[in-house]
Design a protein around this motif. Structure first.
Motif: not given
Length: 437
Positions: A57-60, A27-37, A75-79, A121-124
């Protein structure tokens, strides 16, 4: 916007502390993408470019099961990897970031793609960038707007008598923008109010003294409101198959032009003065647009708080775009000059972006958009249509034709840059892996 991102992070992760690299919750990766987008969208990036970056970024971070859908405002992110698949929705703010913020975000994403730090860290880091204050205070910011106005005036309508008017209008409009953007209610009506005030003042006080077209005197001062960048990104998205994103952005850009045209038409109607006049005979020489480009570069640097060391690179991008557009005008004519300009300028900008000491590619591309896009031309065409002037429809059609040509040129230039970059990378790898004698 910072609060919403922070709440989204906490609601998805349940914690606000950093996550160890050894065990990163999905879930941290999803939240990060939701901030970066949203940050990328606010950096004036096309939706297809944002989607590509988020997927990389998700692949990384090992999340190949995520599906990303990007629109200009959401932005929609389907998990699909969770036990019960779910879709996270993240709202994107319509406030554009400054150039220094866009630079910091791009550099942060480079580090994330390179070393994959903890998502928190990316989000902050993104939140600190978005909430940061401008590099320059209001005096230099206002000076930047004045330089932008004079610079675009020298490119669009380089006449000697218009220069002091550009300075005066640059100060007036810059002050209105800086004060009005801080008042939420006024910021929504700012394009209409500003166009009305400027048109009224020029028609009543300046037009009797300077025999020039009111529209061409006013257009450079409204450069910060012109949706040329929005219309170009819309054309890029439409030609890339992003129908919903491109169509919605196109409608927004047209509506923005309509608001400006309405304010201008209202000001001219109240003043009761004709908007056109006989051509003036005090046009400056062919050197004027080049001086204007230099002033635009410095104006961008100050008004948008560009990052340190980026001034010469902004000038490089603008000179490359303008020179390529002039070449296109000679080769294929004015209507398709934007195609040649974009097709040549984009690879040159990507090439400069590969230099370590150079400015990020996104910064140089954003500045070149503003010069390539005939946003002022569209504004003049819509205003002439509202005023009932002859030939306005042809001007509007030429504007949108130029936008499509620029979009196609940008796509070709970007594709060439990516292919050449991929070939160069593979060539270096093959040389490094070749056995030595």
């Amino acid at each position: 916007m910072n609060t919403s991102w922070r709440n989204a992070l906490r609601s998805l992760t349940g914690v606000g502390a950093d996550t160890p690299d050894a065990a990163v919750p999905e879930s941290d990766v999803v939240a990060m993408l939701g901030v970066v987008g949203p940050a990328l969208l606010a950096s004036s990036r096309a939706t297809n470019d944002v989607e590509s970056t988020l997927r990389r970024l998700a692949h990384r971070y090992g999340r190949n099961d995520l599906r990303v859908f990007v629109l200009p405002t959401v932005i929609l992110i389907e998990d699909g990897g969770a036990r019960s698949p779910r879709t996270a929705v993240f709202a994107a703010s319509g406030t554009a970031l400054r150039l220094d913020q866009a630079d910091a975000i791009e550099r942060l994403l480079r580090r994330a793609l390179d070393s994959a730090p903890a998502p928190a860290d990316v989000t902050s880091g993104i939140e600190r960038v978005v909430s940061g204050t401008p590099r320059f205070g209001w005096p230099l910011t206002l000076l930047g707007h004045v330089l932008l106005t004079v610079g675009f005036g020298l490119v669009l309508n380089p006449t000697l008598t218009a220069l002091p008017i550009y300075v005066l209008l640059g100060i007036l409009v810059g002050g209105i923008v800086m004060v009005g953007s801080r008042i939420t209610t006024l910021s929504l009506l700012l394009p209409v109010v500003t166009a009305f005030v400027v048109a009224l003042m020029v028609s009543v006080f300046i037009r009797p003294l300077v025999h020039d077209d009111v529209l061409r005197l006013v257009a450079p001062s409204l450069v910060s409101f012109l949706p040329g960048l929005t219309l170009t990104i819309a054309a890029v998205e439409l030609t890339s198959g992003q129908i919903m994103a491109g169509a919605s952005r196109l409608v927004y850009g047209i509506a923005r032009l309509g608001l400006l045209a309405f304010g201008l038409y209202a000001g001219l109607s109240v003043a009761g003065a004709p908007h056109a006049s006989a051509p003036v005979d005090d046009r400056l020489g062919s050197w004027a647009p080049w001086v204007g480009i230099a002033l635009v570069s410095l104006g961008y640097y100050l008004f948008s708080s560009a990052p340190r060391g980026s001034l010469l690179w902004i000038l490089y991008a603008l000179v490359a775009a303008y020179a390529a557009q002039l070449l296109g005008n000679v080769l294929v004519g004015a209507q398709l000059s934007g195609f040649i300009g974009a097709a040549v300028a984009v690879p040159l900008i990507y090439l400069a972006g590969r230099i370590r000491s150079g400015a990020p590619t996104a910064i140089m591309l954003t500045c070149s958009y503003w010069l390539l896009v005939p946003g002022a031309m569209g504004f003049i065409g819509v205003s002439e249509a509202a005023s009932g002037a002859a030939g306005a429809t042809a001007t509007i059609l030429q504007t949108f034709g130029s936008l499509i040509a620029i979009a196609v040129g940008m796509m070709i230039g970007g594709a060439v840059s990516r292919d050449v970059g991929a070939f160069a990378t593979s060539l270096r790898r093959s040389r490094s892996e070749a056995p030595t004698a």
